[in-house]
Design an enzyme around this catalytic site. Structure first.
Site, PDB file in Angstrom:
ATOM      1  N   LYS A   1     -36.624  85.439 -35.272  1.00  0.00           N
ATOM      2  CA  LYS A   1     -36.169  86.237 -36.417  1.00  0.00           C
ATOM      3  C   LYS A   1     -35.969  87.700 -36.016  1.00  0.00           C
ATOM      4  O   LYS A   1     -35.742  88.542 -36.874  1.00  0.00           O
ATOM      5  CB  LYS A   1     -37.184  86.139 -37.557  1.00  0.00           C
ATOM      6  CG  LYS A   1     -37.415  84.722 -38.075  1.00  0.00           C
ATOM      7  CD  LYS A   1     -38.477  84.704 -39.181  1.00  0.00           C
ATOM      8  CE  LYS A   1     -38.828  83.275 -39.591  1.00  0.00           C
ATOM      9  NZ  LYS A   1     -40.070  83.222 -40.396  1.00  0.00           N
TER      10      LYS A   1
ATOM     11  N   ARG B   1     -49.957  75.070 -17.372  1.00  0.00           N
ATOM     12  CA  ARG B   1     -51.083  75.399 -16.553  1.00  0.00           C
ATOM     13  C   ARG B   1     -51.831  76.636 -17.039  1.00  0.00           C
ATOM     14  O   ARG B   1     -53.018  76.574 -17.341  1.00  0.00           O
ATOM     15  CB  ARG B   1     -50.554  75.621 -15.160  1.00  0.00           C
ATOM     16  CG  ARG B   1     -51.487  76.065 -14.118  1.00  0.00           C
ATOM     17  CD  ARG B   1     -50.682  76.231 -12.848  1.00  0.00           C
ATOM     18  NE  ARG B   1     -49.629  75.228 -12.834  1.00  0.00           N
ATOM     19  CZ  ARG B   1     -49.860  73.952 -12.587  1.00  0.00           C
ATOM     20  NH1 ARG B   1     -51.058  73.551 -12.284  1.00  0.00           N
ATOM     21  NH2 ARG B   1     -48.873  73.088 -12.626  1.00  0.00           N
ATOM     22  N   THR B   2     -51.154  77.756 -17.099  1.00  0.00           N
ATOM     23  CA  THR B   2     -51.838  79.013 -17.406  1.00  0.00           C
ATOM     24  C   THR B   2     -52.396  78.990 -18.828  1.00  0.00           C
ATOM     25  O   THR B   2     -53.533  79.384 -19.074  1.00  0.00           O
ATOM     26  CB  THR B   2     -50.872  80.200 -17.223  1.00  0.00           C
ATOM     27  OG1 THR B   2     -50.330  80.140 -15.908  1.00  0.00           O
ATOM     28  CG2 THR B   2     -51.599  81.515 -17.404  1.00  0.00           C
TER      29      THR B   2
ATOM     30  N   ARG C   1     -47.646  85.675 -22.442  1.00  0.00           N
ATOM     31  CA  ARG C   1     -46.650  85.474 -21.392  1.00  0.00           C
ATOM     32  C   ARG C   1     -45.290  85.771 -22.002  1.00  0.00           C
ATOM     33  O   ARG C   1     -45.019  85.361 -23.133  1.00  0.00           O
ATOM     34  CB  ARG C   1     -46.676  84.038 -20.881  1.00  0.00           C
ATOM     35  CG  ARG C   1     -45.462  83.719 -19.990  1.00  0.00           C
ATOM     36  CD  ARG C   1     -45.596  82.466 -19.208  1.00  0.00           C
ATOM     37  NE  ARG C   1     -46.634  82.596 -18.203  1.00  0.00           N
ATOM     38  CZ  ARG C   1     -46.847  81.709 -17.231  1.00  0.00           C
ATOM     39  NH1 ARG C   1     -46.098  80.633 -17.146  1.00  0.00           N
ATOM     40  NH2 ARG C   1     -47.813  81.896 -16.355  1.00  0.00           N
TER      41      ARG C   1
ATOM     42  N   HIS D   1     -48.595  88.879 -12.569  1.00  0.00           N
ATOM     43  CA  HIS D   1     -49.355  87.755 -13.100  1.00  0.00           C
ATOM     44  C   HIS D   1     -50.794  87.991 -12.631  1.00  0.00           C
ATOM     45  O   HIS D   1     -51.316  87.264 -11.791  1.00  0.00           O
ATOM     46  CB  HIS D   1     -48.782  86.457 -12.544  1.00  0.00           C
ATOM     47  CG  HIS D   1     -49.292  85.215 -13.206  1.00  0.00           C
ATOM     48  ND1 HIS D   1     -50.291  85.242 -14.160  1.00  0.00           N
ATOM     49  CD2 HIS D   1     -48.944  83.914 -13.057  1.00  0.00           C
ATOM     50  CE1 HIS D   1     -50.534  84.003 -14.549  1.00  0.00           C
ATOM     51  NE2 HIS D   1     -49.738  83.188 -13.907  1.00  0.00           N
TER      52      HIS D   1
END
Lengths: 463, 463, 463
Positions: B90, B61-62, B111, B139
Site C-alpha cells: 500500500k 533459514r534466517t 530483512r 548481514h
C-alpha cells in the site's frame, strides 16, 4: 534414529492403535461437553519443544490442524507457509533444507508438490519427519484422522463397508486411506470419476501387500455363493463411473449381494482441478453425493465423510443431514495429530517401537541409468539429482517389475546386468543369480549396450 | 535510546565477546549430549516479551533461526514473512512501518531488499532493530554466527588464515564477515568468482577502518621476506579466478609463503543468481569447492563453511567429509541469536554499553542535491524520498570521497559549497574552512551553478 | 450462541464502554511508564486458548496488532496470512472454511475482500468471529481503537467536533467510524476527496438509525440561529472538496458558526488506490492535511489521527507536531484488541450480554431472484452462491428500499409478490398485507411475470 511418518506403512497396526488410544485420552480430557470430538484448552506435554511446519504447497487446513495440535500440547512452532518465500526459490535441495531446519526444531512437518520429498527428508534428517501430503502420493495423517473417525463413529474398522467416491487417481488422501482400511479389515468399494480410477500400482500394493481382494463390481454376480472376503476392494467398472445418472446400475449390482446391504461410510473426494489432465472427469461429469445419491436403504446408517475442501461433489443440503460427519472428521484431526506428535516426539514413551520402522530389504540403488517414470517424483527434479540416486524395490515378475522407493510408481526393467562381468540378460529370472551389490538394471537393451555390457551367451543356470 | 544491530560495526569487540560468552552458556545448558552445538529445549528469559520479524525478501533459514531462538528464550513472535502480504504494497514507508510495529513488539528483526532499510528503521524506532540482511549490503547476525563457529572450532580468531570463495560482490554475508574477521585478527585470502570481487568500498573500509592490509596474491612474491601482518587481506587476482582449473596456480603462489601453509577455514558462498549482472560469473564458471579443491596439504585441517543455501559451488560429496561444518555452523545460529536477543532486549544486563553505539561524527545531510549512486539504496526509493534526506560520511581526499550513511556505497563530490556565502570550490581542501552547518556538496559543477552558487575567486587560505 | 463483532452495530454502547473499561485496566497494568498507551509484557488470561487469524487480503498492521494482543493475553495463534496459500484457491467456501477452522480455534479473526464475508462466517460458525476488514464495507475494530483513542485524549466523545478527510467512499474504517461517533454523540464534518463522498447508504443509516443530522456545509448559513444538534453530520459540498486550494472557503463557512469554532480531531484517510475507479480523486487532487491546513485557530487543540498506512495525504512534517497522535492511536490498538478478545472469549465474564446481539427482525431471504447490486458482496461470488441466498432488510418507502443483509448496499424493489397467490404489485404499500413467509421481491416487473406471477387486479385494501 528417529521414527518418521512418511507413508501409512511406517506405522504398524499396533502402533496406530497406540496412537488412537492416546487420542482417546485427549478427547476424554479436552473434549467439549456434549461434543467430545472438539477438543479445547491445552495439555502441555511439549512445553520445551519446537517443531517446524514446512509447506511448499498451498494449505490452510492441514497446517493449522498441526499447529493447533502443537499449541494444545503446549509446544512451539516455526512456520514456513509459502513456497515462494522460502529458500527453495534459491535452489536449495530437500536434503539441505531439512538438515538446517532440524538444527532449529525437534520435528518437521512437510508438505511438498514433489512425490517422495518427505521420504528424502526422512533419509537425511535425524529428527522425525511427518508427511503432510506429497503431490499425488500419500497423506498419511489424513488417513489416521479418517480411520480414527470411523473407529469412533462405528466402534471399530473390521467388517465395515466403505464406498470411496471421486478422484481416486490424484487423490493422495485416498491412496493412504485404502491401505489403512485394508490393513484394519474394512471392505472398500471404489466409485471413481471417469478416468480417475485407483492407479494400477496402488491396486497392486493393496492386493499383494495388504491382502486386499480385487473384484470388479460387474463381476460380483459370478462369485460363488457365500463368498465373503475378510477385507477386499471392489471397484465400479469404468463404464459405470460416468456420473450421477449411472449410479443406479451400480446400486442394483450391489443390492443383490448381502455383504453390501449396508454401507457404513461414503467417503467423498473433490476433483483435483490443479492436477487434472486431458480425458479425466472435470466438474461437469464428476459424481455428486447428495441426498438423492443416498436415498437407498443401504445408506440409511452411512456416515458421509470428506477430507475437505469440497467443491461441488458433495451437495450443500447434506450439511443438515445427520449422516454428514465431515466437520466432525475435521475436528478429530486435532486429538489424532496431538497423539501422533506426542508419539514421534517420545513425549509419551512406549507408543512406538524403537529404531526405524520394521521394514523390508534396503532398496536397489540405480547404477544403470534406470530412472523413475513419474515426472513429479522427487528423484527426477533438477536440484535433487545433484545428490540423489534413484532407488527401487524389486517386485519380481518377468519382465522384472520395480517400484520407486520414493514415489511408489512402478516401472518395468528391460534387462538386468551384472556389473563385475559386464553382462546383461533380458530374462528377469537372471536376477536370482546376481549378487545384490553387482546388480544393474536397464530401462532398455540399448542402454545396457551403451554402458558397455554384453549379453550373456549361455542360458541361465540354476543357483 | 535502544541499541540496534544494523551493521557489524554497531558492536564493539568487547560486546561481541560478551554475546559469545552468553551463547557459550546456552550451549552448555541446552546443547544435546555429544552434540552441544545443537541446542534443544528452552531457557525462558523472555517470557513476557513479544518481538516482530519483518521479512520483505524470501527467507526460511534466517527467519526460522531467529524464531527458534526466541521460542527457546520463552518469548513470543509476530511474523510478517511475505513482502506481498504487507502494508508495503500500500506504499507504506520504512519509517511508518517500524513506528507502528514498535507499538506491538519490543524488538524488530528486519530483512529488506533496499540497502540501508534497517538503518532507517533504527533511526526512527525506539526499540532495537536487528538487520537480518539488506540487499547486497550487510548481514551482521550471519557474521556473528560465523565468527562464533570459527571461535568454537579453532579456539579463537587471532592468526587464523581464512579463504573466502565465490561471489564477494553481491554476497552481503561476506561484507559483514571480512570486517569482523579483520577486527578480530584473522587473515583473509579472497578467491572471487570472475567479476565478483569484493567491492572497492568494502576493500577501502577494510584497509582504512579495520587495519587490514591489502595485498594481491600475485604480488606476494615481491613482499619482503618475513613480512607477516597481524591481520590482512590477500586477494586472488582476477585472471586466476576463473574456476576450478585455475585454482592450482593460486595454490602454488600461496605454497611459497609460510603464513599460508595452513588454511584454517574455507568459507564458500553461492552465486547470487537473483542479483547477477552481465559479465559476472554464472553457475558455469563459478569456483567449486570439493574434495579435489581441498586435496592440498594446507587444507588438511581446514573447516569448510558456507552460510547456505548452496547451489552447486560446494560438492555434495563434502557432506561426508569431516572438514565440512556448514550444518554445525547453521546450528550455532540458535545460541548466538538467543544471546544477541537477550543482549539487545536487556534480559541479561551489562552485556552491551548503555546508549547508542560508540560512533563517529553525525553524517552530513545532503542539501545540494547529492544523492547516493546505488539504485538499491533506501535513500533512492520513491516512498522513502518523501521524508528521508541522503546522508554521507566525509572520507576526505581530493576529489572528496563520501560514503552513503545508509548503504555504504561511495561517491565522489565534484565541488563543495558554502551555503551562507553561495560560493563553491572544486578543490576538496576547501572543506576544512567551511563550517559543518554551511557545507553543501554537489555532484557536479553545473549543479552548483544551477543552485545559484558562484566559484570562490581567491585561492583557498589556511584556517 | 457466541457473540461476534461483524459490524460496529453488534455491540451496544454499554458493551463498548465495558470493553473500554477493560482496556483501561490493561493500560494501567501494562502501560510503559510515561507512555501508558504503549503496553508491554503480558497479562495471561488466555493461556489455554487458541485463536485463528485468517487474512484473505494484504495486511501487516491489523493482523500483527491482533496477534500482539493475543500474545499479551498469554494465548496462542494460528495464522493464515496469505490468500494464495489457503484452501480458498481450491474453491473452498467461507462457510466451510470457518466450520473447519472453528474446530481448531476458539475464535476467528477474518479479513476478506468480499463485503459481508465475516457476516457469513458468523452465520455458520459457533465460535466468535471478528471482522478485521471486509472490502469497502466495515472495519469495526479500527473504530473501537479510534473511539478509545479519542476518549483517552479528549476525556470523552460527546460534543466533540471531528473532521473526517479523504476517501469516504471506499474507506471501510470511515464507515464504521461515523456510526460509532454518531452513537456516542460526536459531531462529524466530512471533507471528502472529489468523487469520494460518503456513500448514500451510509448517510441514510447514519441519519435514520443513529440519529445523525445531515447538513451540507454550504447550507449552514441558513440554519436558525442557536441551532446546535446533539450529534450530527456536516458535509463539505462536492465543489469545495477539490483539494488543498479550496479548503479556505470551507474554513470560512465553518468560522461563522460557533459549534465549529474548535475542531477536536482531524481524521485523515489515504486514497485507496487499489479500489479507485474512474472519475475519483487520485493522489494528484487528493486533499492533504499538513501544517498549512492546520494553521487556523480552530485546529490549535486538534488531534490529528490516521488509521495508517498513509501515502501522501498526511505531510511528514506533521510527525514532529504535538497534535499528531497517529502512532499513539496505533498503540492503543493493543489494549483495545486485548479487551475485545477477552470479552468475546468470555475470559472476563459479564462484559457482553448473553446470546446474540440485540438485533432487528430476521432478514428477508430472497426467493424472487432479487440479488444484491454490489459486485463485491459475498452473496454475488460464484463459490458462495452454491449455498448462500441473498437476504435483505426491508427499509420501507415506495418504491420499496431494501438493504443487503451482508454488505449493507441498498437496492430498490420494482414490485412485491405473494407466493401462495402468485400475484404481484408495483406498489410497495402492498407489503403490509403479505405475510412475511409469502413475500417475494422482484427487481423488475418482467422478472415477476417470468416467475409466473400476475398483477393484483383490485386496489389494495386495508388489513
Amino acid at each position: 534414529m528417529a521414527r518418521s511418518l512418511v507413508t501409512i506403512e511406517d506405522l504398524s497396526n499396533q502402533e496406530i492403535e497406540a496412537v488412537f488410544a492416546l487420542a482417546d485420552e485427549f478427547v476424554a480430557k479436552l473434549g467439549e461437553p456434549g461434543r467430545p470430538h472438539r477438543v479445547r484448552g491445552r495439555l502441555p506435554l511439549a512445553e520445551d519443544v519446537v517443531i517446524a511446519t514446512l509447506f511448499f504447497e498451498p494449505s490452510t487446513r492441514t497446517r493449522l490442524s498441526f499447529e493447533s495440535a502443537m499449541h494444545r500440547l503446549g509446544g512451539h512452532i516455526l512456520t514456513s507457509a509459502d513456497p515462494r518465500t522460502s529458500s527453495a526459490v534459491k535452489g536449495e535441495t530437500i536434503a539441505d533444507t531439512v538438515r538446517v531446519v532440524e538444527t532449529y526444531a525437534e520435528l518437521i512437518v512437510m508438505r511438498h508438490p514433489w512425490e517422495g520429498a518427505p521420504a528424502v527428508a526422512a533419509e537425511f534428517a535425524e529428527v522425525p519427519i511427518i508427511n503432510a501430503g506429497d503431490g499425488s502420493h500419500e497423506h498419511p495423517t489424513q488417513t489416521l484422522c479418517d480411520l480414527y473417525t470411523l473407529r469412533c463413529e462405528k466402534g471399530g474398522l473390521r467388517d465395515l463397508n466403505v464406498v470411496i467416491c471421486g478422484d481416486l487417481k490424484h487423490g493422495r488422501t485416498v491412496h493412504s486411506l485404502v491401505y489403512g482400511l485394508a490393513r484394519f479389515g474394512a471392505r472398500i468399494i471404489t466409485y471413481p470419476a471417469k478416468g480417475l480410477e485407483l492407479p494400477q500400482h496402488v491396486v497392486r500394493r493393496l492386493r499383494d501387500e495388504f491382502g486386499g481382494t480385487w473384484v470388479r463390481a460387474d463381476q460380483i454376480d459370478e462369485l460363488p455363493s457365500g463368498w465373503l472376503p475378510g477385507n477386499g476392494i471392489y471397484t465400479v467398472p469404468d463404464q459405470l463411473s460416468l456420473g450421477r445418472g449411472q449410479a443406479e446400475s451400480v446400486h442394483e449390482i450391489f443390492a443383490r449381494h448381502s455383504p453390501f446391504k449396508t454401507i457404513d461410510a461414503v467417503y467423498v473426494t473433490r476433483p483435483q482441478g490443479e492436477r487434472r489432465r486431458e480425458g479425466e472427469a472435470g466438474a461437469a461429469d464428476y459424481p455428486v453425493v447428495d441426498t438423492s445419491f443416498l436415498k437407498e436403504r443401504r445408506y440409511r446408517e452411512s456416515r458421509v465423510m470428506h477430507p475437505l475442501p469440497r467443491v461441488s461433489e458433495l451437495g450443500y443440503e447434506m450439511d443438515v443431514d445427520s449422516r454428514a460427519i465431515y466437520f466432525k472428521q475435521a475436528s478429530y484431526g486435532i486429538p489424532v495429530r496431538m497423539a501422533l506428535l506426542a508419539a514421534l516426539l517420545r513425549l509419551r514413551p512406549g507408543l512406538l517401537a524403537e529404531g526405524p520402522a520394521a521394514g523390508s530389504a534396503p532398496p536397489h540403488v540405480s547404477r544403470g541409468g534406470l530412472t523413475c517414470g513419474n515426472e513429479a517424483c522427487v528423484s527426477n527434479q533438477e536440484s535433487e539429482r545433484r545428490y540423489l540416486k534413484p532407488k527401487f524395490k524389486l517386485l519380481g515378475g518377468d519382465p522384472l517389475l520395480v517400484r520407486c522407493h520414493y514415489c511408489d510408481h512402478e516401472a518395468t526393467v528391460a534387462c538386468v546386468g551384472r556389473a563385475d562381468r559386464k553382462k546383461y540378460d533380458t530374462h528377469a529370472s537372471r536376477v536370482g543369480s546376481i549378487p545384490a551389490e553387482e546388480l544393474v538394471l536397464f530401462a532398455s537393451e540399448s542402454a545396457a549396450r551403451e554402458a558397455g555390457f554384453e549379453p550373456y551367451r549361455t542360458p541361465q543356470r540354476a543357483g
